[in-house]
Motif scaffolding. Structure first.
Motif, PDB file in Angstrom:
ATOM      1  N   GLY A   9     -13.914  -8.175 -28.517  1.00 43.74           N
ATOM      2  CA  GLY A   9     -15.027  -7.728 -27.702  1.00 43.74           C
ATOM      3  C   GLY A   9     -14.544  -6.918 -26.525  1.00 43.74           C
ATOM      4  O   GLY A   9     -13.382  -6.498 -26.467  1.00 43.74           O
ATOM      5  N   LEU A  10     -15.455  -6.704 -25.598  1.00 44.37           N
ATOM      6  CA  LEU A  10     -15.168  -5.951 -24.379  1.00 44.37           C
ATOM      7  C   LEU A  10     -14.995  -6.936 -23.224  1.00 44.37           C
ATOM      8  O   LEU A  10     -15.844  -7.803 -23.011  1.00 44.37           O
ATOM      9  CB  LEU A  10     -16.314  -4.990 -24.090  1.00 44.37           C
ATOM     10  CG  LEU A  10     -16.255  -4.210 -22.762  1.00 44.37           C
ATOM     11  CD1 LEU A  10     -15.045  -3.290 -22.739  1.00 44.37           C
ATOM     12  CD2 LEU A  10     -17.549  -3.426 -22.568  1.00 44.37           C
ATOM     13  N   VAL A  11     -13.908  -6.778 -22.488  1.00 45.98           N
ATOM     14  CA  VAL A  11     -13.622  -7.669 -21.367  1.00 45.98           C
ATOM     15  C   VAL A  11     -12.984  -6.859 -20.246  1.00 45.98           C
ATOM     16  O   VAL A  11     -12.316  -5.852 -20.502  1.00 45.98           O
ATOM     17  CB  VAL A  11     -12.690  -8.827 -21.816  1.00 45.98           C
ATOM     18  CG1 VAL A  11     -11.341  -8.312 -22.272  1.00 45.98           C
ATOM     19  CG2 VAL A  11     -12.557  -9.889 -20.734  1.00 45.98           C
ATOM     20  N   GLN A  12     -13.214  -7.282 -19.029  1.00 46.88           N
ATOM     21  CA  GLN A  12     -12.589  -6.605 -17.894  1.00 46.88           C
ATOM     22  C   GLN A  12     -11.134  -7.030 -17.740  1.00 46.88           C
ATOM     23  O   GLN A  12     -10.743  -8.134 -18.160  1.00 46.88           O
ATOM     24  CB  GLN A  12     -13.352  -6.928 -16.613  1.00 46.88           C
ATOM     25  CG  GLN A  12     -14.713  -6.258 -16.524  1.00 46.88           C
ATOM     26  CD  GLN A  12     -15.360  -6.440 -15.158  1.00 46.88           C
ATOM     27  OE1 GLN A  12     -15.087  -7.407 -14.454  1.00 46.88           O
ATOM     28  NE2 GLN A  12     -16.221  -5.504 -14.781  1.00 46.88           N
ATOM     29  N   ALA A  13     -10.360  -6.164 -17.144  1.00 49.98           N
ATOM     30  CA  ALA A  13      -8.962  -6.495 -16.863  1.00 49.98           C
ATOM     31  C   ALA A  13      -8.893  -7.796 -16.070  1.00 49.98           C
ATOM     32  O   ALA A  13      -9.680  -8.026 -15.164  1.00 49.98           O
ATOM     33  CB  ALA A  13      -8.303  -5.364 -16.094  1.00 49.98           C
ATOM     34  N   GLY A  14      -7.944  -8.635 -16.465  1.00 52.52           N
ATOM     35  CA  GLY A  14      -7.802  -9.944 -15.848  1.00 52.52           C
ATOM     36  C   GLY A  14      -8.566 -11.041 -16.554  1.00 52.52           C
ATOM     37  O   GLY A  14      -8.363 -12.227 -16.273  1.00 52.52           O
ATOM     38  N   GLY A  15      -9.428 -10.652 -17.463  1.00 50.07           N
ATOM     39  CA  GLY A  15     -10.228 -11.625 -18.193  1.00 50.07           C
ATOM     40  C   GLY A  15      -9.502 -12.221 -19.386  1.00 50.07           C
ATOM     41  O   GLY A  15      -8.318 -11.963 -19.619  1.00 50.07           O
ATOM     42  N   SER A  16     -10.240 -13.023 -20.143  1.00 53.74           N
ATOM     43  CA  SER A  16      -9.673 -13.733 -21.286  1.00 53.74           C
ATOM     44  C   SER A  16     -10.540 -13.578 -22.521  1.00 53.74           C
ATOM     45  O   SER A  16     -11.756 -13.384 -22.424  1.00 53.74           O
ATOM     46  CB  SER A  16      -9.543 -15.229 -20.962  1.00 53.74           C
ATOM     47  OG  SER A  16      -8.670 -15.451 -19.876  1.00 53.74           O
ATOM     48  N   LYS A 120     -11.716  -5.793 -32.929  1.00 53.93           N
ATOM     49  CA  LYS A 120     -11.400  -4.859 -31.853  1.00 53.93           C
ATOM     50  C   LYS A 120     -11.491  -5.533 -30.493  1.00 53.93           C
ATOM     51  O   LYS A 120     -12.471  -6.220 -30.187  1.00 53.93           O
ATOM     52  CB  LYS A 120     -12.359  -3.672 -31.896  1.00 53.93           C
ATOM     53  CG  LYS A 120     -12.007  -2.558 -30.915  1.00 53.93           C
ATOM     54  CD  LYS A 120     -12.915  -1.354 -31.130  1.00 53.93           C
ATOM     55  CE  LYS A 120     -12.546  -0.216 -30.195  1.00 53.93           C
ATOM     56  NZ  LYS A 120     -13.419   0.976 -30.396  1.00 53.93           N
ATOM     57  N   VAL A 121     -10.471  -5.299 -29.685  1.00 53.84           N
ATOM     58  CA  VAL A 121     -10.434  -5.793 -28.316  1.00 53.84           C
ATOM     59  C   VAL A 121     -10.350  -4.588 -27.387  1.00 53.84           C
ATOM     60  O   VAL A 121      -9.476  -3.744 -27.540  1.00 53.84           O
ATOM     61  CB  VAL A 121      -9.224  -6.721 -28.082  1.00 53.84           C
ATOM     62  CG1 VAL A 121      -9.092  -7.077 -26.616  1.00 53.84           C
ATOM     63  CG2 VAL A 121      -9.350  -7.979 -28.934  1.00 53.84           C
ATOM     64  N   THR A 122     -11.274  -4.531 -26.448  1.00 56.18           N
ATOM     65  CA  THR A 122     -11.284  -3.456 -25.465  1.00 56.18           C
ATOM     66  C   THR A 122     -11.223  -4.066 -24.074  1.00 56.18           C
ATOM     67  O   THR A 122     -12.070  -4.894 -23.725  1.00 56.18           O
ATOM     68  CB  THR A 122     -12.528  -2.581 -25.596  1.00 56.18           C
ATOM     69  OG1 THR A 122     -12.609  -2.045 -26.926  1.00 56.18           O
ATOM     70  CG2 THR A 122     -12.483  -1.427 -24.604  1.00 56.18           C
ATOM     71  N   VAL A 123     -10.230  -3.660 -23.302  1.00 56.29           N
ATOM     72  CA  VAL A 123     -10.066  -4.167 -21.940  1.00 56.29           C
ATOM     73  C   VAL A 123     -10.319  -3.017 -20.978  1.00 56.29           C
ATOM     74  O   VAL A 123      -9.605  -2.010 -20.995  1.00 56.29           O
ATOM     75  CB  VAL A 123      -8.669  -4.748 -21.721  1.00 56.29           C
ATOM     76  CG1 VAL A 123      -8.571  -5.353 -20.321  1.00 56.29           C
ATOM     77  CG2 VAL A 123      -8.342  -5.798 -22.776  1.00 56.29           C
ATOM     78  N   SER A 124     -11.329  -3.167 -20.159  1.00 62.27           N
ATOM     79  CA  SER A 124     -11.682  -2.110 -19.215  1.00 62.27           C
ATOM     80  C   SER A 124     -10.987  -2.349 -17.873  1.00 62.27           C
ATOM     81  O   SER A 124     -10.766  -3.492 -17.465  1.00 62.27           O
ATOM     82  CB  SER A 124     -13.190  -2.068 -19.023  1.00 62.27           C
ATOM     83  OG  SER A 124     -13.647  -3.274 -18.445  1.00 62.27           O
ATOM     84  N   SER A 125     -10.668  -1.254 -17.211  1.00 62.94           N
ATOM     85  CA  SER A 125      -9.957  -1.358 -15.921  1.00 62.94           C
ATOM     86  C   SER A 125     -10.929  -1.456 -14.767  1.00 62.94           C
ATOM     87  O   SER A 125     -12.130  -1.272 -14.924  1.00 62.94           O
ATOM     88  CB  SER A 125      -9.044  -0.143 -15.739  1.00 62.94           C
ATOM     89  OG  SER A 125      -9.791   1.047 -15.825  1.00 62.94           O
TER      90      SER A 125
END
Length: 125
Positions: A9-16, A120-125
């Motif tokens: 999924g979509l997660v913010q930087a620093g997340g899990s 799919k893993v998306t990490v947003s900054s």
């Protein structure tokens, strides 16, 4: 062995995030299970592997200390707990199964006999 990965999924930087890979078919508990990832335009790279018993694990340096691989043979499932996610962790993550002994070769995609479809893993900054 049929493998199905999910949990991306979509997660913010620093997340899990926690990825799961459910297996069906032949005896799951006899296989070493690995996680790989592939970012756009890059080759598939090793992330982590766990032995058939769960007693031995190995991690890529880039994820060591942030990711944890585990398995539940009673549920035919392997997990990848991803903490402190970074934008560079963005990729499609694949689970894979390999027969035989866990070794340094377990870091190579060609060592694996079965692959899941990827999540799919998306990490947003």
């Amino acid at each position: 062995v049929q493998l199905q990965a999910f949990g991306g999924g979509l997660v913010q930087a620093g997340g899990s995030l926690r990825l799961s890979c459910a297996a069906s078919g032949r005896t799951f508990s006899s296989y070493n299970m690995g996680w790989f990832r592939q970012a756009p335009g890059k080759e598939r790279e090793f992330v982590a592997v766990i032995s058939w018993s769960g007693g031995t694990t190995d991690y890529a340096d880039s994820v060591k200390g942030r990711f944890t691989i585990s398995r539940d043979n009673a549920k035919n499932t392997v997990y990848l707990q991803m903490n402190s996610l970074k934008p560079e962790d963005t990729a499609v993550y694949y689970c894979a199964a390999a027969a035989g002994l866990l070794s340094i070769r377990s870091r190579l995609p060609r060592s694996y006999d079965y692959w899941g479809q990827g999540t799919k893993v998306t990490v947003s900054s």
